[in-house]
Design an enzyme around this catalytic site. Structure first.
Site, PDB file in Angstrom:
ATOM      1  N   GLU A 173      -2.030   3.765   7.141  1.00 56.58           N
ATOM      2  CA  GLU A 173      -2.491   4.961   7.921  1.00 56.58           C
ATOM      3  C   GLU A 173      -2.902   5.113   8.118  1.00 56.58           C
ATOM      4  OE1 GLU A 173       2.006   7.011   9.564  1.00 56.58           O
ATOM      5  OE2 GLU A 173       2.293   5.433   7.726  1.00 56.58           O
ATOM      6  N   LYS A 205      14.354  -1.301  -6.829  1.00 56.98           N
ATOM      7  CA  LYS A 205      14.121  -1.819  -5.982  1.00 56.98           C
ATOM      8  C   LYS A 205      15.525  -1.502  -4.671  1.00 56.98           C
ATOM      9  CE  LYS A 205      10.222  -3.643  -8.691  1.00 56.98           C
ATOM     10  NZ  LYS A 205       9.537  -4.829  -9.220  1.00 56.98           N
ATOM     11  N   HIS A 233      -2.122  11.280  15.895  1.00 57.60           N
ATOM     12  CA  HIS A 233      -1.990   9.900  16.108  1.00 57.60           C
ATOM     13  C   HIS A 233      -3.775   8.640  16.569  1.00 57.60           C
ATOM     14  CE1 HIS A 233       0.794   8.568  12.463  1.00 57.60           C
ATOM     15  NE2 HIS A 233       1.032   9.225  12.549  1.00 57.60           N
TER      16      HIS A 233
END
Length: 353
Positions: free
Chosen positions: A37, A168, A339
């Site tokens: 990203e 987790k 973005h």
């Protein structure tokens, strides 16, 4: 000798510098983020820039640290489970000796339990030095479980891992009791910096934090969380520093606070489940060694200090990205526009550039 595995190529960049102070470390450092990203790099970079403009930078306070493993034992009945639970609590010093016999760096610091029917869930809490401590906690718990089965009547083996840890998974117990390092970060941003760098106001950020992070998460049924995207920064930081990336599941739990203080912005991120280490599996990779050294986590210090340093830097990185995103979302169109521009540019950049 040829390595039995290859290293996946995830793009990584250093961003910053950011300024951090507090009860663990006072430093200025760039931070590595490995992510696909690509807009995350400039976003965290903007937050880092603000930390350099604030008087004390990001103040990071380590408030607790513990690694956990839960075991399951089966009792004859609930009364036997109850008696066994209080026997365990009463023998804490004896159990600490069992742990010390297995490891120089693992210390039993707490025991908690839950009883369901005739089943006893026991949650052991450990200090694990500079390691994240998964394997150390399991090794110690295995020894403790064997000792309990030998010395407490009426109980039998259930499992070495009972999901009361919790590893987790996003759970209430981890948000309440913590698993890993619990770090609170705070930043006071002057009014002029909010306007000039974030292009918004403290009042708008504080209002959005309530409506999005608090109310929005409440409506969605979030578990002990009220934040925009802690997981983004944590995953990038974990991959760059050789951590078990799956721990972003509980690591992403946490609370963002924002207050308008007469035009200045008070901004805080609380992360109760930062699971990081500077020794152990994954740290032998060359790029990880280089990154940890550049972060100052390869210096000879007291046991545990390098891991604490890494944790507060990780928490400060989270605050940088969280602040930048919330500010962008106060302005219509800014998030998507940024973005599109950044991802189109970075699609032309090869891994390793």
């Amino acid at each position: 000798m040829t390595s039995p595995y290859t290293v996946a190529a995830v793009p990584m960049r250093w961003v910053g510098p950011l300024r951090v102070s507090g009860n663990v470390v006072t430093t200025e450092t760039h931070v590595p983020l490995a992510t696909y990203e690509s807009p995350l790099w400039p976003s965290v970079g903007r937050g880092a820039k603000i930390s350099m403009l604030a008087e004390h930078g990001i103040v990071a306070t380590l408030v607790d640290e513990r690694m956990t493993r839960s075991v399951l034992v089966e009792a004859r009945d609930a009364q036997t489970a109850y008696t066994a639970a209080w026997s365990i609590e009463a023998r804490i010093d004896e159990l600490r000796d069992v742990v010390r016999a297995r490891s120089r760096f693992t210390e039993l610091i707490g025991v908690r339990h839950e009883i369901v029917a005739n089943l006893l869930f026991v949650r052991f809490e450990f200090a694990t030095g500079d390691a994240a401590g998964h394997n150390m906690a399991t090794l110690a718990s295995d020894a403790l479980l064997g000792h309990l089965l030998e010395t407490i009547p009426g109980i039998s083996y259930g499992s070495i891992s009972a999901n009361y840890c919790t590893d987790k998974k996003a759970t209430a117990i981890n948000g309440i009791l913590g698993r890993g390092k619990n770090v609170v970060t705070e930043l006071l941003v002057p009014r002029a910096v909010v306007a000039d760098v974030l292009h918004t106001t403290a009042a708008r950020i504080a209002e959005l934090n309530i409506r999005k992070n608090l109310l929005g998460t409440l409506l969605a049924g979030g578990i002990r969380s009220a934040n925009a995207h802690f997981a983004n920064m944590l995953l990038g930081f974990y991959l760059a520093t050789g951590q078990d990336a799956a721990n972003i599941v509980e690591g992403s739990q946490g609370v963002t606070m924002a207050e308008d203080r007469h035009g200045d912005l008070y901004f805080s991120c609380t992360l109760p489940n930062l699971i990081v280490g500077t020794v152990g599996n994954g740290k032998e990779l060359e790029f990880v060694e280089d990154n940890l050294a550049r972060l100052g986590c390869r210096v000879e210090r007291e046991v545990g200090e390098n891991a604490r340093r890494l944790a507060v830097i990780a928490a400060a990185t989270v605050l940088c990205g969280e602040l930048s995103l919330l500010a962008a979302q106060t302005n219509p169109g800014e998030l998507m526009r940024t973005h599109v521009q950044l991802e189109r540019h970075n699609n032309k950049v090869k891994v390793g550039d």
